[in-house]
Every structure is written in structure tokens, then in C-alpha cells.
Write a protein that holds these residues in place. Structure first.
Motif, PDB file in Angstrom:
ATOM      1  N   ALA A   1      36.303 -34.265  38.998  1.00  0.00           N
ATOM      2  CA  ALA A   1      36.066 -33.962  37.797  1.00  0.00           C
ATOM      3  C   ALA A   1      36.410 -34.034  36.665  1.00  0.00           C
ATOM      4  O   ALA A   1      35.619 -34.176  35.628  1.00  0.00           O
ATOM      5  N   SER A   2      38.000 -34.455  36.376  1.00  0.00           N
ATOM      6  CA  SER A   2      38.545 -35.212  35.483  1.00  0.00           C
ATOM      7  C   SER A   2      37.754 -36.084  34.891  1.00  0.00           C
ATOM      8  O   SER A   2      37.723 -36.682  33.653  1.00  0.00           O
ATOM      9  N   VAL A   3      37.628 -36.957  36.011  1.00  0.00           N
ATOM     10  CA  VAL A   3      36.659 -38.203  35.784  1.00  0.00           C
ATOM     11  C   VAL A   3      35.142 -38.015  34.641  1.00  0.00           C
ATOM     12  O   VAL A   3      35.066 -38.999  33.836  1.00  0.00           O
ATOM     13  N   THR A   4      34.702 -37.168  35.152  1.00  0.00           N
ATOM     14  CA  THR A   4      33.391 -36.656  34.781  1.00  0.00           C
ATOM     15  C   THR A   4      33.915 -35.877  33.400  1.00  0.00           C
ATOM     16  O   THR A   4      32.817 -36.328  32.335  1.00  0.00           O
ATOM     17  N   MET A   5      35.593 -34.707  33.447  1.00  0.00           N
ATOM     18  CA  MET A   5      34.490 -34.182  31.880  1.00  0.00           C
ATOM     19  C   MET A   5      35.251 -35.741  30.938  1.00  0.00           C
ATOM     20  O   MET A   5      34.753 -35.331  29.783  1.00  0.00           O
ATOM     21  N   PHE A   6      35.955 -36.643  31.171  1.00  0.00           N
ATOM     22  CA  PHE A   6      36.217 -37.759  30.894  1.00  0.00           C
ATOM     23  C   PHE A   6      35.111 -38.589  30.153  1.00  0.00           C
ATOM     24  O   PHE A   6      35.531 -39.158  28.805  1.00  0.00           O
ATOM     25  N   SER A   7      34.709 -38.719  30.708  1.00  0.00           N
ATOM     26  CA  SER A   7      33.003 -38.914  30.310  1.00  0.00           C
ATOM     27  C   SER A   7      32.483 -38.356  29.347  1.00  0.00           C
ATOM     28  O   SER A   7      31.199 -38.901  28.002  1.00  0.00           O
ATOM     29  N   ALA A   8      32.676 -37.597  29.296  1.00  0.00           N
ATOM     30  CA  ALA A   8      31.653 -36.365  28.859  1.00  0.00           C
ATOM     31  C   ALA A   8      31.978 -35.828  27.570  1.00  0.00           C
ATOM     32  O   ALA A   8      31.654 -35.791  26.226  1.00  0.00           O
ATOM     33  N   TRP A   9      33.790 -36.023  27.533  1.00  0.00           N
ATOM     34  CA  TRP A   9      34.510 -36.032  26.178  1.00  0.00           C
ATOM     35  C   TRP A   9      34.041 -37.536  25.268  1.00  0.00           C
ATOM     36  O   TRP A   9      34.047 -37.143  23.858  1.00  0.00           O
ATOM     37  N   THR A  10      34.156 -38.670  26.111  1.00  0.00           N
ATOM     38  CA  THR A  10      33.142 -39.624  24.899  1.00  0.00           C
ATOM     39  C   THR A  10      32.088 -39.384  24.804  1.00  0.00           C
ATOM     40  O   THR A  10      32.304 -39.878  23.128  1.00  0.00           O
ATOM     41  N   ILE A  11      31.181 -39.418  25.226  1.00  0.00           N
ATOM     42  CA  ILE A  11      29.789 -38.730  24.656  1.00  0.00           C
ATOM     43  C   ILE A  11      29.973 -38.060  23.224  1.00  0.00           C
ATOM     44  O   ILE A  11      29.786 -38.534  22.316  1.00  0.00           O
ATOM     45  N   ILE A  12      30.585 -36.776  23.823  1.00  0.00           N
ATOM     46  CA  ILE A  12      31.108 -35.893  22.796  1.00  0.00           C
ATOM     47  C   ILE A  12      31.626 -36.234  21.498  1.00  0.00           C
ATOM     48  O   ILE A  12      30.558 -36.377  20.574  1.00  0.00           O
ATOM     49  N   GLY A  13      32.194 -37.434  21.807  1.00  0.00           N
ATOM     50  CA  GLY A  13      32.990 -37.532  20.496  1.00  0.00           C
ATOM     51  C   GLY A  13      32.290 -39.065  20.136  1.00  0.00           C
ATOM     52  O   GLY A  13      32.071 -38.152  18.325  1.00  0.00           O
ATOM     53  N   LEU A  14      31.247 -39.821  20.561  1.00  0.00           N
ATOM     54  CA  LEU A  14      30.837 -40.447  19.566  1.00  0.00           C
ATOM     55  C   LEU A  14      29.192 -39.765  19.085  1.00  0.00           C
ATOM     56  O   LEU A  14      28.906 -40.223  18.145  1.00  0.00           O
TER      57      LEU A  14
END
Length: 347
Positions: A51-64
């Protein structure tokens, strides 16, 4: 301190010149960029590393997408990629984070609230149907094949901790969206009231102008009409004709001056108020000059006008306004004084 925070907020989110949809998107993005790392720590603590890996991916997309919108001005593409990207990550998160027992369904609801707040109204049905179809599909998959979704919580404490932290994030995001929408509504309401009041003032000015025109132009037009009828119906000597033509010219000039004053007053009303130009004036001279245009109307009605104004009286006034007041008073006096009567003007 407060000023510094406000400047930092405007730098990250945008000021009043930034469209409302962009400010909502930037605000929620900033909250997500701050909140997701905290959620990742919670998932590590309760031993849900995927779940942390998924959230990190989402965090990256949101930041971009935030950078793409805030600093490159590409709001439309950012919204679409954000909505699609978060939906994909939440689908994945549903299967790795306890399915219906986890917080993913609530996050889908948050995603829908956010999407509807920033997307055009004509697209609402489209995004609602997408959200419903995805959630119902996930629920049906889990209902008919529960083994595909595992329980990732080691104990009740982990379940309650994950649910509580997700709830806080959801409330914060929904609160921000509602605050922006309510403030926008109040601002638009104030603008509408202000525009309505301005329209009422304009209508009142128009009504006053028509009233003044009908009142002030009646007398000179009546005098001009009388002179023209006299010239057409009677034979006059050269001296009499010159006298009538002189009075006719005076009435015409009087009406021109009056129209000039009325148009000036109208313009000042449209510009936000009457502009007063104070001058030092001699009252007797102003009265005598104003009566030049009224005496011909009084002569036609055989009404005499006598003035007893102290020639030593000086005053500070707007010349055009003072003349307009005197002319209105005298016009009314001529109108309501019977033939053969007398009008006295004194100070």
C-alpha cells in the motif's frame, strides 16, 4: 507571521486571479502531497508495504500534475491525468488493502467529490457513472471471489488506525473543496448584489433625467412654438420681427445651455456622482443672467418679473447648478402665475 503564511499559500495555490477550479486542484494536491507521506508511514507501521508503494506512486503522479498545472498552466490535462491516475491506483489499492474492509471505497467517494468540484458541469454524469461502475465492479469481484482480496490487517488496532487516518484526510480534503465552493458562491452573490444596485442607480438616473427633460424643456419649447406661430400667422414690421427673432434666438440658446447642463449632469451620474465646481459668484448677476431666458416666456403670458436682489451679496457655488435652480424656480412661478400677475425675486 500570518502575512508570510498567506504569501506562501498564494505562491503554492494561486491568488484571486487564478481560476477557482485551479485553486481547488492546487489546494487538494498540496494536502495530498503532505498527507500521503504520513499515510505511507502508517502503512509501514501496520505492515502493509505494498500500500505504501501504491501511495508513493500516487504521490509522484499528483506532484507532477500539480507542477504541470501550477507552473505550466495546463490545468485541463492535469485534471484528466489526476482523475484517471488516482482511479487506477485506488483499484490496485483495493485488492492489496483489504477490499471492502479497507478505506479504498471511502477514497473513491472523495475522488468523486473532488472531480465534480473541478470538472465542467456537462461532464458530471460521465464521471459519476465511471466512479459507480468502478466501485460496483470491485465489490462484485470481491463478493463472488473473496479469495482474490486478502485481509492485510494483522489486528483490529491496525484496521482502526488506517481507517482513522484515512477519515482525517478525507474530511480535510472535502472541507477545503466545500470552503472554496461556498466562498466562491458568497463572492458571486456579492458581485450580483453590487451589479443589481449599480443597475438600480443607473435606472434611477435615467428616470430623473427623463423627468428633468420633460420639466425643463417644456417651457422653452412652448415659447419657441409660440414665437413661430406668431411669425406664421401675423404680419409684423421689421422692428417687431427682429424683436421676435431675438427672443426666439434667446430661447434656443437657453435650451442649448439647459441641454448642455443636463447632459453634463447625466455624465457625472454615470461616472459615479455629481462633480461640483465651486466659484465665487455675485448673486444679483447670476439671477439677472438667468432671467434673460425666462422673460420672453413671462412676456407671452403677460407676467411681470421684478428682482430685488442685494448687489453686494457674493457666494461660493457651482454656476451651472445655481442657474438651473433659479431657472426651475422661475419657470414654475411663470407656469402657476395667472396672466397679468407679478413674480418677485428678492434676497
Amino acid at each position: 507571521m500570518i502575512g508570510t503564511i498567506k504569501r506562501l499559500h498564494d505562491l503554492l495555490i494561486g491568488n484571486g486571479d487564478t481560476p477557482l477550479q485551479a485553486r481547488i486542484f492546487h489546494e487538494v494536491s498540496v494536502i495530498a502531497l503532505i498527507g500521503l507521506p504520513l499515510a505511507m508511514l502508517v502503512n509501514v507501521f501496520i505492515k502493509i508495504p505494498m500500500a505504501s508503494v501504491t501511495m508513493f506512486s500516487a504521490w509522484t503522479i499528483i506532484g507532477l500534475m500539480y507542477i504541470n498545472s501550477r507552473y505550466y498552466g495546463r490545468l485541463k490535462s492535469s485534471l484528466i491525468f489526476f482523475s484517471i491516475g488516482t482511479s487506477v491506483f485506488m483499484i490496485f489499492n483495493y485488492f492489496i488493502n483489504s477490499g471492502i474492509q479497507g478505506p479504498t471505497v471511502v477514497l473513491f467517494l472523495l475522488s468523486l467529490v473532488f472531480t465534480l468540484s473541478v470538472m465542467p458541469t456537462r461532464q458530471f454524469l460521465y464521471w459519476i457513472l465511471i466512479n459507480i461502475v468502478i466501485v460496483w465492479t470491485l465489490l462484485l469481484i470481491e463478493y463472488y471471489n473473496s479469495a482474490i482480496v486478502g485481509n492485510t490487517y494483522a489486528n483490529r488496532r491496525d484496521l482502526f488506525l488506517d481507517t482513522a487516518t484515512t477519515y482525517i484526510c478525507v474530511v480535510a480534503c472535502i472541507g477545503v473543496v466545500l470552503a472554496y465552493l461556498i466562498n466562491s458562491y458568497e463572492r458571486e452573490k456579492k458581485n450580483t448584489i453590487h451589479a443589481s444596485q449599480a443597475l438600480k442607480v443607473a435606472n434611477d438616473s435615467k428616470t430623473r433625467l427623463l423627468s428633468i427633460l420633460s420639466h425643463d424643456l417644456r417651457s422653452p419649447l412652448s415659447s419657441i412654438s409660440s414665437y413661430l406661430e406668431m411669425l406664421r400667422e401675423y404680419e409684423f414690421s421689421s422692428e417687431e420681427r427682429q424683436f421676435i427673432e431675438k427672443n426666439l434666438l434667446n430661447e434656443t440658446k437657453n435650451m442649448q445651455i439647459m441641454l448642455h447642463n443636463l447632459l453634463g449632469w447625466t455624465k457625472s451620474q454615470m461616472d459615479g456622482g455629481t462633480s461640483v465646481n465651486f466659484l465665487k459668484l455675485n448673486l444679483a448677476k447670476v439671477v439677472d443672467d438667468s432671467l434673460l431666458f425666462q422673460r420672453s416666456a413671462a412676456d407671452i403670458k403677460t407676467v411681470s418679473i421684478h428682482t430685488r436682489v442685494d448687489p453686494s451679496i457674493d457666494l461660493s457655488a457651482d454656476l451651472d447648478m445655481l442657474r438651473l435652480v433659479i431657472q426651475n424656480l422661475v419657470n414654475n412661478a411663470i407656469k402657476f402665475t395667472p396672466s397679468g400677475g407679478e413674480i418677485q425675486i428678492y434676497s
